[in-house]
Motif scaffolding. Structure first.
Motif, mmCIF file in Angstrom:
data_model
loop_
_atom_site.group_PDB
_atom_site.id
_atom_site.type_symbol
_atom_site.label_atom_id
_atom_site.label_comp_id
_atom_site.label_asym_id
_atom_site.label_seq_id
_atom_site.Cartn_x
_atom_site.Cartn_y
_atom_site.Cartn_z
ATOM 1 N N ARG A 204 0.822 -1.214 0.000
ATOM 2 C CA ARG A 204 0.000 0.000 0.000
ATOM 3 C C ARG A 204 0.855 1.263 0.000
ATOM 4 O O ARG A 204 0.321 2.374 -0.052
ATOM 5 N N ALA A 205 2.160 1.077 0.070
ATOM 6 C CA ALA A 205 3.115 2.194 0.065
ATOM 7 C C ALA A 205 2.772 3.215 1.150
ATOM 8 O O ALA A 205 2.596 4.405 0.902
ATOM 9 N N GLU A 206 2.718 2.731 2.414
ATOM 10 C CA GLU A 206 2.415 3.626 3.528
ATOM 11 C C GLU A 206 2.998 3.078 4.815
ATOM 12 O O GLU A 206 3.327 1.883 4.911
ATOM 13 N N PRO A 221 1.571 8.162 3.405
ATOM 14 C CA PRO A 221 2.020 7.537 2.154
ATOM 15 C C PRO A 221 3.526 7.679 1.980
ATOM 16 O O PRO A 221 4.118 8.671 2.421
ATOM 17 N N HIS A 223 6.940 8.066 -0.241
ATOM 18 C CA HIS A 223 7.467 8.583 -1.502
ATOM 19 C C HIS A 223 8.289 7.488 -2.194
ATOM 20 O O HIS A 223 8.812 6.571 -1.556
#
Length: 245
Positions: A204-206, A221, A223
């Motif tokens: 989930r890139a978090e 989130p 980067h």
């Protein structure tokens, strides 16, 4: 009739006591001592009071469950320092603590450390005496009458793009990770240092974590630059392992 005569003599006695006290009293503290003496003569016991030492220990213990750990540590340090500063007077009634005494403690802190440190401790003492006032232990807050000291002005500026580029070029290992998270997540260094792989959701890139100061739950989130760093230092097999490896 006998009761009327009894009460008349009793009130006459009280009037004589207060008249005698009025001739001796020159300060508020002396007035309280006189009232305490009268109360002791009438009821055989002193007026119940709270000392700075006893109330301070209770207050610090109570605050442990109400504030963040680092805030509690600051409260405890400032309260214990004030008690030590008072010496034997720490066992006096809290009502006897005057603003000028607190001002001397403020100035001592400024002389030994800085005006900023002194002001921070003074603010804690204001919270301490406010709690005592709310608990009906004292009738007013003497620390609220003490002003903060002037502090030298300072101007903070953000890093320039070239400075950040230089930092990222020079940094290695854990410091590279700390700097990347600071730039792109914008969190306190302490919170970044405490992150583990259990806080990361790469799919989930978090990241998810609770801030140490405010206890606020954050979902941030990640980067692309941070994701690249994490994939190069993949330690998800150990969820308790720190991210900055």
């Amino acid at each position: 009739m006998r009761y009327l005569i009894f009460f008349w003599h009793w009130f006459s006695y009280l009037a004589d006591q207060f008249e005698e006290a009025a001739q001796k009293v020159s300060t508020e503290a002396q007035a309280r001592r006189v009232l305490n003496d009268v109360h002791e003569r009438l009821h055989g016991s002193s007026i119940s009071t709270a000392t700075v030492r006893n109330y301070g220990l209770q207050w610090v213990s109570r605050k442990k469950g109400e504030v963040a750990p680092q805030t509690h540590a600051s409260y405890e340090q400032a309260t214990n320092h004030f008690i030590k500063f008072l010496g034997d007077h720490a066992d006096d009634d809290m009502e006897f603590i005057a603003p000028h005494t607190i001002a001397r403690w403020r100035d001592e802190n400024a002389a030994k450390a800085s005006a900023t440190t002194a002001n921070n401790k003074l603010k804690i003492l204001r919270v301490f005496f406010t709690s005592a006032w709310r608990d009906d232990v004292i009738s007013g807050n003497p620390a609220a009458k003490v002003s903060v000291l002037k502090t030298p002005g300072s101007i903070r500026r953000p890093f320039t793009a070239s400075e950040l580029t230089s930092l990222l070029r020079k940094a290695e290992g854990e410091w590279l990770g700390m700097i990347l998270f600071r730039i792109y997540a914008g969190q306190r260094l302490k919170d970044i240092a405490n992150l583990t792989w259990a806080n990361v959701d790469v799919e989930r890139a978090e990241i998810k974590f609770t801030t140490s100061k405010t206890r606020r739950h954050q979902v941030i989130p990640l980067h692309a630059a941070v994701l690249r760093y994490l994939k190069q230092n993949d330690g998800r097999g150990e969820f308790a392992a720190p991210l900055s490896v």
